[in-house]
Structure formats: C-alpha cells, structure tokens
Design a protein around this motif. Structure first.
Motif, PDB file in Angstrom:
ATOM      1  N   MET A  94       0.848  -1.170   0.000  1.00 21.44           N
ATOM      2  CA  MET A  94       0.000   0.000   0.000  1.00 21.44           C
ATOM      3  C   MET A  94       0.899   1.240   0.000  1.00 21.44           C
ATOM      4  O   MET A  94       1.787   1.347   0.830  1.00 21.44           O
ATOM      5  N   PRO A  95       0.665   2.175  -0.925  1.00 23.50           N
ATOM      6  CA  PRO A  95       1.508   3.370  -0.979  1.00 23.50           C
ATOM      7  C   PRO A  95       1.312   4.242   0.248  1.00 23.50           C
ATOM      8  O   PRO A  95       0.254   4.258   0.863  1.00 23.50           O
ATOM      9  N   ASP A  96       2.364   4.976   0.592  1.00 27.91           N
ATOM     10  CA  ASP A  96       2.301   5.884   1.727  1.00 27.91           C
ATOM     11  C   ASP A  96       1.688   7.201   1.254  1.00 27.91           C
ATOM     12  O   ASP A  96       2.350   8.008   0.606  1.00 27.91           O
ATOM     13  N   ILE A  97       0.410   7.378   1.548  1.00 25.71           N
ATOM     14  CA  ILE A  97      -0.317   8.568   1.131  1.00 25.71           C
ATOM     15  C   ILE A  97      -0.704   9.340   2.379  1.00 25.71           C
ATOM     16  O   ILE A  97      -1.330   8.791   3.284  1.00 25.71           O
ATOM     17  N   SER A  98      -0.328  10.595   2.413  1.00 24.26           N
ATOM     18  CA  SER A  98      -0.632  11.429   3.564  1.00 24.26           C
ATOM     19  C   SER A  98      -1.968  12.144   3.346  1.00 24.26           C
ATOM     20  O   SER A  98      -2.120  12.919   2.410  1.00 24.26           O
ATOM     21  N   LEU A  99      -2.915  11.850   4.218  1.00 26.30           N
ATOM     22  CA  LEU A  99      -4.233  12.474   4.160  1.00 26.30           C
ATOM     23  C   LEU A  99      -4.516  13.178   5.472  1.00 26.30           C
ATOM     24  O   LEU A  99      -4.254  12.630   6.537  1.00 26.30           O
ATOM     25  N   ASP A 100      -5.069  14.377   5.381  1.00 27.91           N
ATOM     26  CA  ASP A 100      -5.470  15.065   6.604  1.00 27.91           C
ATOM     27  C   ASP A 100      -6.985  14.935   6.777  1.00 27.91           C
ATOM     28  O   ASP A 100      -7.669  14.287   5.981  1.00 27.91           O
ATOM     29  N   ASP A 101      -7.521  15.565   7.840  1.00 25.34           N
ATOM     30  CA  ASP A 101      -8.947  15.454   8.139  1.00 25.34           C
ATOM     31  C   ASP A 101      -9.831  15.959   6.999  1.00 25.34           C
ATOM     32  O   ASP A 101     -10.893  15.400   6.744  1.00 25.34           O
ATOM     33  N   ARG A 102      -9.398  16.997   6.301  1.00 24.18           N
ATOM     34  CA  ARG A 102     -10.207  17.522   5.189  1.00 24.18           C
ATOM     35  C   ARG A 102     -10.218  16.559   4.008  1.00 24.18           C
ATOM     36  O   ARG A 102     -11.237  16.378   3.359  1.00 24.18           O
ATOM     37  N   ASP A 103      -9.077  15.938   3.715  1.00 23.49           N
ATOM     38  CA  ASP A 103      -9.040  14.932   2.649  1.00 23.49           C
ATOM     39  C   ASP A 103      -9.996  13.783   2.975  1.00 23.49           C
ATOM     40  O   ASP A 103     -10.750  13.315   2.118  1.00 23.49           O
TER      41      ASP A 103
END
Length: 170
Positions: A1-10
């Motif tokens: 699984m790729p390392d994808i940075s998501l925040d609360d808005r995403d």
C-alpha cells in the motif's frame, strides 16, 4: 500500500463524495470548510493519487425495471494461475455479472449477478457452464430484499484504533 498522507479535510472529502458523488463544488467546499479552489485542488489530487476511481449514480432498479439480483459462489476445477486468469477474463465479458470477488477459503469467487428474470439468470449460468472457463461448481443465492447498502467507513478505516495501532503504542 503506498504511503499517502491524508489530513482530516481529505478524509472528509472522500467520505462525502463516497456517499454523494454528485455534490455541487461549492457545497463540498462549504462542508469541508474550504474555499472552492483549494477544495477542488484537493479533490483533483485525490483523483490523481487513484483514491477516487470514478463517479456513479445509485440507480433505483426497482423503479426502473423488473429484475433479479443473485449472489453466486463459484468453485473452479483447477487452481492453477492460468485457470483463474481465464475465468476472470471470461467473466469480464458479461454485463449482467456486476461484481466478482476472489475469495480465500472454501469457494474461489463470489459473483453478483443482476438479470431481468430467473430464467435469464439460468440461461447465463448454462452459458458459463458450457464455456471452457473452468467453472466446476456453483451455488445460487437469490436476493429477496436489500437491507443495507452504504459507502465504506473511510474515517474508521484510517483511524489509528481501526487496526489496533493505538493500543500497541499505549
């Protein structure tokens, strides 16, 4: 699984559009507390990352046409890699087979089929059985009533406690 940075808005954007794919741009921006341009830049980024595969409508089939929904468990005669590939390629050609999942355990696949009638479903199964695609055995489960359908629980899947990480750290 790729390392994808998501925040609360995403995560909020993904959650909202998974439930309401046709939401207006301005309404989506308002609900995630962003102006329109930054909101749509985030949406474009999520699409570019491959997290959003497409948009579709939830059609009320009962209001549109008479139909039958069936789940089918499938066993193949051979468990060689080429057998699985041959079966999957063949199934991709049938529009009435709306979903196919490979399973671990007792059965090889779970198929979802939507046809105009039980007779059409049986004709489809007969066609699959006579085709050289490796189908050995199947079991049919006719849907009598849809009880629940929903979007995936994106927030819960991404929370640290969803997989026990929080307990391991604390």
């Amino acid at each position: 699984m790729p390392d994808i940075s998501l925040d609360d808005r995403d995560i909020a954007i993904l959650t909202i559009i998974s439930r309401e794919g046709r939401i207006a741009k301005t309404e989506l921006a308002r609900r995630v507390n962003l102006s329109a341009s930054p909101c749509w830049a985030r949406l474009k980024r999520l699409e570019d990352l491959g997290l959003i595969r497409g948009y579709g409508a939830d059609i009320a089939l009962d209001a549109l046409a008479s139909h039958v929904s069936v789940f089918v468990t499938v066993e193949l005669g051979s468990h060689r890699a080429d057998s699985f590939k041959r079966f999957e390629r063949a199934i991709a050609q049938y529009d009435e087979i709306t979903s196919l999942w490979a399973l671990g355990g007792g059965f090889d696949y779970l198929m979802q089929v939507v046809t105009s009638s039980i007779e059409r479903y049986q004709a489809l199964i007969d066609e699959l059985l006579t085709a050289d695609i490796g189908l050995e055995r199947y079991f049919t489960y006719v849907v009598t009533k849809e009880v629940k359908r929903g979007a995936p629980p994106i927030g819960a899947l991404l929370s640290p406690t969803a997989d026990g990480d929080a307990e391991a750290q604390g």
